[in-house]
Design a protein around this motif. Structure first.
Motif, PDB file in Angstrom:
ATOM      1  N   ASN A  69      19.790  -5.669   7.271  1.00 41.58           N
ATOM      2  CA  ASN A  69      19.010  -6.319   6.217  1.00 41.58           C
ATOM      3  C   ASN A  69      17.546  -6.508   6.634  1.00 41.58           C
ATOM      4  OD1 ASN A  69      18.995  -7.293   3.562  1.00 41.58           O
ATOM      5  ND2 ASN A  69      19.085  -9.424   4.271  1.00 41.58           N
ATOM      6  N   SER A  70      17.041  -5.577   7.433  1.00 40.52           N
ATOM      7  CA  SER A  70      15.649  -5.632   7.909  1.00 40.52           C
ATOM      8  C   SER A  70      14.751  -4.995   6.852  1.00 40.52           C
ATOM      9  CB  SER A  70      15.534  -4.879   9.243  1.00 40.52           C
ATOM     10  OG  SER A  70      14.193  -4.805   9.665  1.00 40.52           O
ATOM     11  N   ARG A  71      14.288  -5.817   5.927  1.00 39.56           N
ATOM     12  CA  ARG A  71      13.594  -5.308   4.741  1.00 39.56           C
ATOM     13  C   ARG A  71      12.078  -5.442   4.832  1.00 39.56           C
ATOM     14  NH1 ARG A  71      17.069  -4.396   0.536  1.00 39.56           N
ATOM     15  NH2 ARG A  71      19.227  -4.952   0.952  1.00 39.56           N
ATOM     16  N   GLU A  72      11.556  -5.652   6.018  1.00 36.76           N
ATOM     17  CA  GLU A  72      10.109  -5.799   6.169  1.00 36.76           C
ATOM     18  C   GLU A  72       9.558  -4.760   7.135  1.00 36.76           C
ATOM     19  OE1 GLU A  72       9.101  -9.762   7.253  1.00 36.76           O
ATOM     20  OE2 GLU A  72       9.822 -10.644   5.380  1.00 36.76           O
ATOM     21  N   ILE A  73       8.298  -4.403   6.909  1.00 36.07           N
ATOM     22  CA  ILE A  73       7.595  -3.487   7.799  1.00 36.07           C
ATOM     23  C   ILE A  73       6.116  -3.858   7.736  1.00 36.07           C
ATOM     24  CG2 ILE A  73       7.272  -1.741   5.984  1.00 36.07           C
ATOM     25  CD1 ILE A  73       7.589   0.414   8.158  1.00 36.07           C
ATOM     26  N   SER A  74       5.452  -3.861   8.877  1.00 35.71           N
ATOM     27  CA  SER A  74       4.032  -4.230   8.881  1.00 35.71           C
ATOM     28  C   SER A  74       3.205  -3.154   8.187  1.00 35.71           C
ATOM     29  CB  SER A  74       3.538  -4.443  10.308  1.00 35.71           C
ATOM     30  OG  SER A  74       3.442  -3.205  10.987  1.00 35.71           O
ATOM     31  N   PHE A  75       2.057  -3.547   7.683  1.00 36.69           N
ATOM     32  CA  PHE A  75       1.226  -2.623   6.917  1.00 36.69           C
ATOM     33  C   PHE A  75       0.797  -1.427   7.767  1.00 36.69           C
ATOM     34  CE2 PHE A  75      -2.954  -1.426   5.012  1.00 36.69           C
ATOM     35  CZ  PHE A  75      -2.472  -0.982   3.798  1.00 36.69           C
ATOM     36  N   ASN A  76       0.378  -1.684   9.013  1.00 39.62           N
ATOM     37  CA  ASN A  76      -0.091  -0.594   9.878  1.00 39.62           C
ATOM     38  C   ASN A  76       1.040   0.356  10.255  1.00 39.62           C
ATOM     39  OD1 ASN A  76      -2.790  -1.401   9.934  1.00 39.62           O
ATOM     40  ND2 ASN A  76      -2.444  -2.822  11.638  1.00 39.62           N
ATOM     41  N   VAL A  77       2.225  -0.178  10.528  1.00 38.51           N
ATOM     42  CA  VAL A  77       3.385   0.668  10.837  1.00 38.51           C
ATOM     43  C   VAL A  77       3.749   1.505   9.619  1.00 38.51           C
ATOM     44  CG1 VAL A  77       5.826   0.681  11.466  1.00 38.51           C
ATOM     45  CG2 VAL A  77       4.250  -0.873  12.620  1.00 38.51           C
ATOM     46  N   CYS A  78       3.604   0.901   8.445  1.00 40.61           N
ATOM     47  CA  CYS A  78       3.884   1.611   7.197  1.00 40.61           C
ATOM     48  C   CYS A  78       2.932   2.806   7.041  1.00 40.61           C
ATOM     49  CB  CYS A  78       3.716   0.647   6.027  1.00 40.61           C
ATOM     50  SG  CYS A  78       4.511   1.174   4.504  1.00 40.61           S
ATOM     51  N   LEU A  79       1.664   2.605   7.370  1.00 41.62           N
ATOM     52  CA  LEU A  79       0.687   3.698   7.290  1.00 41.62           C
ATOM     53  C   LEU A  79       1.020   4.811   8.279  1.00 41.62           C
ATOM     54  CD1 LEU A  79      -2.695   1.734   6.972  1.00 41.62           C
ATOM     55  CD2 LEU A  79      -1.432   2.910   5.159  1.00 41.62           C
ATOM     56  N   VAL A  80       1.453   4.427   9.477  1.00 44.67           N
ATOM     57  CA  VAL A  80       1.827   5.427  10.491  1.00 44.67           C
ATOM     58  C   VAL A  80       3.032   6.232  10.017  1.00 44.67           C
ATOM     59  CG1 VAL A  80       2.742   5.737  12.827  1.00 44.67           C
ATOM     60  CG2 VAL A  80       0.861   4.136  12.434  1.00 44.67           C
ATOM     61  N   PHE A  87       3.150  10.410   9.332  1.00 42.07           N
ATOM     62  CA  PHE A  87       4.092  11.359   9.938  1.00 42.07           C
ATOM     63  C   PHE A  87       5.013  11.985   8.889  1.00 42.07           C
ATOM     64  CE2 PHE A  87       2.983   9.177  13.934  1.00 42.07           C
ATOM     65  CZ  PHE A  87       2.766  10.295  14.726  1.00 42.07           C
ATOM     66  N   LEU A  88       5.433  11.207   7.904  1.00 41.95           N
ATOM     67  CA  LEU A  88       6.288  11.725   6.841  1.00 41.95           C
ATOM     68  C   LEU A  88       5.611  12.885   6.108  1.00 41.95           C
ATOM     69  CD1 LEU A  88       8.590  11.624   4.707  1.00 41.95           C
ATOM     70  CD2 LEU A  88       7.288   9.824   3.572  1.00 41.95           C
ATOM     71  N   HIS A  89       4.386  12.667   5.651  1.00 44.27           N
ATOM     72  CA  HIS A  89       3.695  13.705   4.886  1.00 44.27           C
ATOM     73  C   HIS A  89       3.239  14.861   5.786  1.00 44.27           C
ATOM     74  CE1 HIS A  89       3.894  11.611   1.120  1.00 44.27           C
ATOM     75  NE2 HIS A  89       3.348  10.523   1.635  1.00 44.27           N
ATOM     76  N   SER A  90       2.961  14.568   7.039  1.00 39.25           N
ATOM     77  CA  SER A  90       2.578  15.641   7.976  1.00 39.25           C
ATOM     78  C   SER A  90       3.748  16.592   8.206  1.00 39.25           C
ATOM     79  CB  SER A  90       2.123  15.046   9.317  1.00 39.25           C
ATOM     80  OG  SER A  90       0.943  14.316   9.169  1.00 39.25           O
ATOM     81  N   PHE A  91       4.933  16.039   8.447  1.00 41.42           N
ATOM     82  CA  PHE A  91       6.107  16.893   8.662  1.00 41.42           C
ATOM     83  C   PHE A  91       6.466  17.673   7.395  1.00 41.42           C
ATOM     84  CE2 PHE A  91       7.208  14.033  12.352  1.00 41.42           C
ATOM     85  CZ  PHE A  91       7.168  15.027  13.308  1.00 41.42           C
TER      86      PHE A  91
END
Length: 279
Positions: free
Chosen positions: A55-66, A70-74
């Motif tokens: 139930n870990s439903r949070e992610i920091s803004f900077n980690v989200c950008l990273v 990587f998602l779009h690069s791959f």
């Protein structure tokens, strides 16, 4: 699906590395595809699993950008590599005498580096374009991972620049790549149909079957997901999420299966591997 993707692509890499007869351009490209598929799935799936398991439903803004980078690069890398593999099949069928002299190891390495540079250069602006936007409303992303358009929809300012750049990138990547892949296969089809023997025609088509499956498996979810994101305002949210997860998990899972089943050299060596016999 994630487990199958990990096992399948790792097995594919091991077989190609350990079997000297597979040290050919087609299989080098296939090894690159397996690495990209591993990167694409591991960039997002661990976080998706943490949502469901812990139930870990949070992610920091900077980690989200990273993660978004990587998602779009791959994804961009995979599209470029499918184009390179179409060129490989074109050379093998339409110019077989020049195949070995043109697609040398150094040329393959340069193609890989060019694909990497293209992906990075096109995707680098996205995190900066997202970061500059103000977010004064909801901070809940309607996805299991950080995707460009999903984050842009949370902004409370004009997102025209992001929308235009996103469309340009999609057209430049998927549009151009699909166009050149189609041109390659038109030329391949003409060359195959000009062969006198039906057996030779079937053999030539067989060498392209795996690649055509990989193209369909990758591009159909990408095009559908991108189109619905931008124009499907009345499509239910769960359809967006299902397509997005399908796009992330299905190609990495299916590519090693398709190539393992359709490519005799790989199929034979994988069977030997699981029987515990040496190559």
């Amino acid at each position: 699906m994630f487990t199958v993707a990990l096992l399948g692509n790792c097995t594919l890499l091991y077989v190609i590395k350990t079997e000297p007869s597979l040290h050919q351009p087609m299989f080098y490209f296939l090894a690159m595809l397996a690495i990209i598929d591993l990167g694409l799935s591991t960039t997002t799936v661990p976080k998706i699993l943490s949502i469901f398991w812990f139930n870990s439903r949070e992610i920091s803004f900077n980690v989200c950008l990273v993660q978004m980078f990587f998602l779009h690069s791959f994804s961009t890398l995979e599209s470029t590599l499918l184009l390179a593999m179409a060129f490989d099949r074109y050379m093998a069928i339409c110019n077989p005498l020049k195949y070995a002299t043109i697609l040398t190891n150094s040329v393959i390495a340069k193609i890989g580096l060019a694909a990497l540079a293209r992906a990075v250069l096109l995707v680098v602006p996205l995190p900066f374009l997202v970061r500059r936007l103000p977010y004064c409303g909801s901070h809940v992303i309607s996805h299991c991972y950080c995707e460009h358009m999903a984050m842009v929809k949370l902004a409370c300012a004009s997102t025209r620049v992001n929308n235009v750049y996103g469309i340009v990138v999609v057209l430049f990547i998927a549009g151009l790549d699909l166009m050149f892949i189609s041109l390659s296969y038109v030329k391949i089809l003409r060359a195959v149909l000009s062969l006198a023997s039906k057996k030779e025609q079937l053999k030539a088509f067989g060498t392209c079957g795996s690649h055509l499956c990989a193209i369909l498996v990758f591009y159909i979810p990408v095009v559908l997901s991108s189109t619905i994101h931008r124009f499907g305002r009345h499509v239910a949210p769960h359809v967006h999420i299902l397509l997005a997860n399908f796009y992330l998990l299905f190609p990495p899972m299916m590519n090693p299966i398709v190539y393992g089943v359709k490519t005799k050299q790989i199929r034979d060596r994988v069977l030997l591997l699981f029987r515990g016999k040496s190559f």
